[in-house]
Write a protein that holds these residues in place. Structure first.
Motif, short mmCIF file in Angstrom:
data_model
loop_
_atom_site.label_atom_id
_atom_site.label_comp_id
_atom_site.label_asym_id
_atom_site.label_seq_id
_atom_site.Cartn_x
_atom_site.Cartn_y
_atom_site.Cartn_z
N TRP A 132 0.81 -1.22 0.00
CA TRP A 132 0.00 0.00 0.00
C TRP A 132 0.84 1.27 0.00
O TRP A 132 0.61 2.18 -0.78
N LYS A 133 1.81 1.35 0.87
CA LYS A 133 2.63 2.58 0.97
C LYS A 133 3.35 2.89 -0.34
O LYS A 133 3.51 4.04 -0.70
N GLN A 134 3.74 1.86 -1.07
CA GLN A 134 4.42 2.07 -2.34
C GLN A 134 3.46 2.60 -3.40
O GLN A 134 3.89 3.29 -4.32
N PHE A 135 2.18 2.27 -3.28
CA PHE A 135 1.22 2.68 -4.30
C PHE A 135 0.53 4.00 -4.00
O PHE A 135 -0.14 4.56 -4.86
N THR A 136 0.70 4.53 -2.79
CA THR A 136 -0.02 5.76 -2.46
C THR A 136 0.36 6.92 -3.38
O THR A 136 -0.50 7.73 -3.72
N GLY A 137 1.59 6.99 -3.81
CA GLY A 137 2.00 8.05 -4.74
C GLY A 137 1.28 7.94 -6.07
O GLY A 137 0.80 8.94 -6.62
N LYS A 138 1.18 6.73 -6.60
CA LYS A 138 0.48 6.52 -7.86
C LYS A 138 -1.01 6.79 -7.71
O LYS A 138 -1.65 7.31 -8.62
#
Length: 65
Positions: A10-16
């Motif tokens: 989740w944390k990796q995708f929050t930017g996208k």
């Protein structure tokens, strides 16, 4: 990618996710914490969409990532 993978990273995708839906705040994303239904609900709320429209956008996002 399936939702389990998205939720696990989740944390990796929050930017996208913020690139796609800029009206979502960091606080929103923290509260959602990988829950697809909550993400769809926040998209509905922030963008004034129907449930089906929000679900379709999330499905399309998942297909691209």
């Amino acid at each position: 990618m399936n939702w389990d993978q998205m939720e696990g990273n989740w944390k990796q995708f929050t930017g996208k996710i913020k690139e796609q839906w800029g009206k979502l705040t960091d606080d929103d994303l923290t509260r959602i914490s990988g829950n697809r239904e909550q993400l769809e609900g926040k998209i509905q709320e922030r963008y004034g969409m129907t449930k089906d429209q929000a679900k379709k956008q999330v499905d399309e996002f998942m297909t691209r990532h």
